[in-house]
Design an enzyme around this catalytic site. Structure first.
Site, PDB file in Angstrom:
ATOM      1  N   GLU A   1       0.789  -1.236   0.000  1.00  0.00           N
ATOM      2  CA  GLU A   1       0.000   0.000   0.000  1.00  0.00           C
ATOM      3  C   GLU A   1       0.828   1.296   0.000  1.00  0.00           C
ATOM      4  O   GLU A   1       0.727   2.109   0.930  1.00  0.00           O
ATOM      5  CB  GLU A   1      -0.942   0.014   1.205  1.00  0.00           C
ATOM      6  CG  GLU A   1      -1.917  -1.136   1.228  1.00  0.00           C
ATOM      7  CD  GLU A   1      -2.840  -1.115   2.451  1.00  0.00           C
ATOM      8  OE1 GLU A   1      -2.654  -0.262   3.322  1.00  0.00           O
ATOM      9  OE2 GLU A   1      -3.740  -1.962   2.513  1.00  0.00           O
TER      10      GLU A   1
ATOM     11  N   GLU B   1      -5.681  -8.505   1.495  1.00  0.00           N
ATOM     12  CA  GLU B   1      -6.256  -8.194   2.800  1.00  0.00           C
ATOM     13  C   GLU B   1      -7.751  -7.967   2.638  1.00  0.00           C
ATOM     14  O   GLU B   1      -8.182  -7.326   1.690  1.00  0.00           O
ATOM     15  CB  GLU B   1      -5.625  -6.925   3.405  1.00  0.00           C
ATOM     16  CG  GLU B   1      -4.191  -7.101   3.822  1.00  0.00           C
ATOM     17  CD  GLU B   1      -3.573  -5.824   4.387  1.00  0.00           C
ATOM     18  OE1 GLU B   1      -4.318  -4.973   4.923  1.00  0.00           O
ATOM     19  OE2 GLU B   1      -2.346  -5.677   4.277  1.00  0.00           O
TER      20      GLU B   1
HETATM   21  C1  BGC Z   1      -2.711  -2.549   6.339  1.00  0.00           C
HETATM   22  C2  BGC Z   1      -2.623  -3.315   7.634  1.00  0.00           C
HETATM   23  C3  BGC Z   1      -3.685  -2.822   8.597  1.00  0.00           C
HETATM   24  C4  BGC Z   1      -5.037  -3.025   7.963  1.00  0.00           C
HETATM   25  C5  BGC Z   1      -6.210  -2.622   8.847  1.00  0.00           C
HETATM   26  C6  BGC Z   1      -4.113  -2.320   5.857  1.00  0.00           C
HETATM   27  O1  BGC Z   1      -4.179  -1.094   5.225  1.00  0.00           O
HETATM   28  O2  BGC Z   1      -1.915  -3.143   5.357  1.00  0.00           O
HETATM   29  O3  BGC Z   1      -1.343  -3.189   8.149  1.00  0.00           O
HETATM   30  O4  BGC Z   1      -3.607  -3.438   9.844  1.00  0.00           O
HETATM   31  O5  BGC Z   1      -5.114  -2.267   6.794  1.00  0.00           O
HETATM   32  O6  BGC Z   1      -6.217  -1.269   9.063  1.00  0.00           O
END
Ligand code: BGC
Length: 475
Positions: free
Chosen positions: A211, A388
């Site tokens: 990101e 994610e």
């Molecule tokens: C990040 C993580 C973070 C997650 C939740 C993502 O943008 O890569 O490190 O914990 O979001 O906020």
């Protein structure tokens, strides 16, 4: 009718080094990281830029990784996404190590070639205890049947490359300015070369930077990350450098990485207008553009829009592109046109509160994972990994529903829309250190008691496990 995922689909959970490693042994506690310094600074704590929680009270994955990987296996997953901490591997600057810096016609750094002499200089700078520890981790993951997805930069930088508190106090006089400095991307190239030579054996998929657009906007516009400044010019300077940093790292990871796929990850929210005013739609589109399309164009095509009018002003040569796009999808952002407002830094756009809220106040919107994946693929035609997806939900009241609904949409994106999505990583395996928010936000399929380090499986993990084991989502 149920949804069947492809047979070779990758099912995993994701964590990152800084968010999980410290917490048990002294050896795991490592101060030489920008985020460590940031979260300990009394000045930054009193400005309320961080919660006051510190990483060394965390999960202790550095010491407990074997049992945590067993938890990942118990979930029925076949892969794990984790990161290594650059600063642990190189606790001191690699600046004096010689490498050939290649520039394109515009003067941008597009390759950092490390020869054998350079590599041997890097091996003398590296902390081999840390390297061996990481090797042990990756090897263990493989031995228990988990494919390794390795991110080499997940937000945190070595303190020798970025002094966040000094930058916060006065960026003009600071000497270690992280991604604002071209030097950081040159050192990143050396680090990527080294990482690919020492970790390749056990890595299946590489990610250069997690990101970059979040690091830049949170750090230099929204004040959520170090160095918490508000300056559009700096935001895009950091993004630009990270686009080249990806490219440089891509080439080096490819060189010694036995041809394994290499990519980057971005987070794309579903920006959606709440009314029929065409200006609201326009604002939503522009928010999507600024937050992700700008950087995607830079990373994939070397196309830079330097005045943010959505048109390319400059085409940089020598950009590597990417083998895939890593997509992090969490939520919807509801917006509308509102004269004078500037939500998310977009002129005349107002951001409205969530409707179906997580503990973070993020708006749950499962359809977004499908529309965002479809958009990314239609525009860039590269395979996608969902790197994610998840939610802060301490009581575990919404997670089961969230997982089911998102996987249903994901299945439809693959089978109905034909989007080549290769895998899904749930964020996260464990509760962990949520950056400026500290330990208050609980994203784990396993809850963590930070006092005892005990992990307790949350009920919603059953839903995820079922899909991982069967490759099917039943109604
Ligand atoms: C990040 C993580 C973070 C997650 C939740 C993502 O943008 O890569 O490190 O914990 O979001 O906020």
């Amino acid at each position: 009718m149920g949804i069947k995922f492809p047979d070779d689909f990758i099912w995993g959970t994701a964590i990152s080094a800084f968010q999980t490693e410290m917490g048990v042994s002294r050896e795991a506690d490592f101060p030489g990281i920008d985020w460590y310094q940031w979260t300990h600074s009394p000045e930054i704590i009193s400005e309320k830029l961080v919660s006051g929680d510190v990483p060394e009270n965390g999960d202790g994955f550095w010491d407990l990784y074997k049992e945590d990987m067993k938890r990942a296996v118990d979930l029925g997953t076949n892969s794990i996404r984790l990161s290594v901490e650059w600063a642990r591997i190189f606790p001191e600057s690699t600046g004096s190590v010689e490498a050939k810096v290649v520039r394109n016609g515009g003067g941008d750094v597009v390759a950092v070639d490390v020869d054998e002499a350079g590599f041997s200089a890097l091996t003398r700078r590296a902390d081999w205890d840390a390297v061996e520890h990481y090797r042990g981790m990756l090897e263990h993951a493989k031995s228990v049947g988990l494919k390794v997805f390795l991110t080499i930069n997940h937000f945190s930088l070595p303190l020798w490359a970025h002094d966040p508190v000094a930058c916060h106090r006065g960026i003009e006089n600071a000497s270690r300015r992280g991604w604002l400095d071209e030097g950081t991307l040159v050192e990143f190239g050396k680090y990527a070369d080294f990482a690919s030579r020492v970790f390749s054996k056990d890595v299946d998929i590489w990610e250069t930077i997690n990101e970059p657009e979040v690091v830049a906007t949170q750090g230099y516009a929204a004040r959520g990350f170090p160095p918490a400044l508000s300056d559009t010019h700096l935001t895009f300077q950091a993004e630009r450098n990270m686009a080249f940093a990806h490219s440089v790292a891509y080439k080096n990871l490819k060189k010694h990485g036995a041809g394994k796929p290499v990519g980057f990850g971005i987070a794309r929210n579903a920006f959606m207008p709440v009314d029929d005013d065409p200006r609201s739609q326009k604002a939503a589109d522009y928010a999507s553009y600024l937050s992700t399309e700008w950087i995607l164009n830079a990373l994939i095509y070397g196309a830079f829009d330097n005045n943010f009018d959505t048109f390319t002003d400059e085409r940089a040569e020598g950009i590597s592109g990417s083998d895939f796009i890593g997509l992090d999808y969490y939520n919807r952002i509801r917006v509308r046109y509102s004269q004078g407002a500037s939500g998310e830094g977009v002129p005349n756009m107002e951001v409205l509160p969530c409707v179906d809220c997580t503990d973070f106040g993020w708006d749950i919107y499962p359809e977004g994972i499908r529309s965002v994946s479809r958009w990314v693929f239609n525009k860039y035609r590269l395979p996608i990994y969902i790197l994610e997806n998840g939610l802060a939900d301490a009581k575990d009241e919404k997670r089961a529903r969230y997982i089911k609904a998102h996987l249903k949409e994901l299945g439809d994106a693959i089978s109905i829309d034909g989007v080549p999505i290769k895998g899904y990583y749930h964020w996260s395996l464990l509760d962990n250190f949520e950056w400026g928010e500290g330990y208050s936000k609980r994203f784990g399929l396993y809850a963590v008691d930070y006092r005892t380090k005990e992990r307790t499986r949350r009920k919603s993990a059953d839903v995820f496990e079922k899909v991982c084991r069967t490759g099917e989502l039943l109604d």
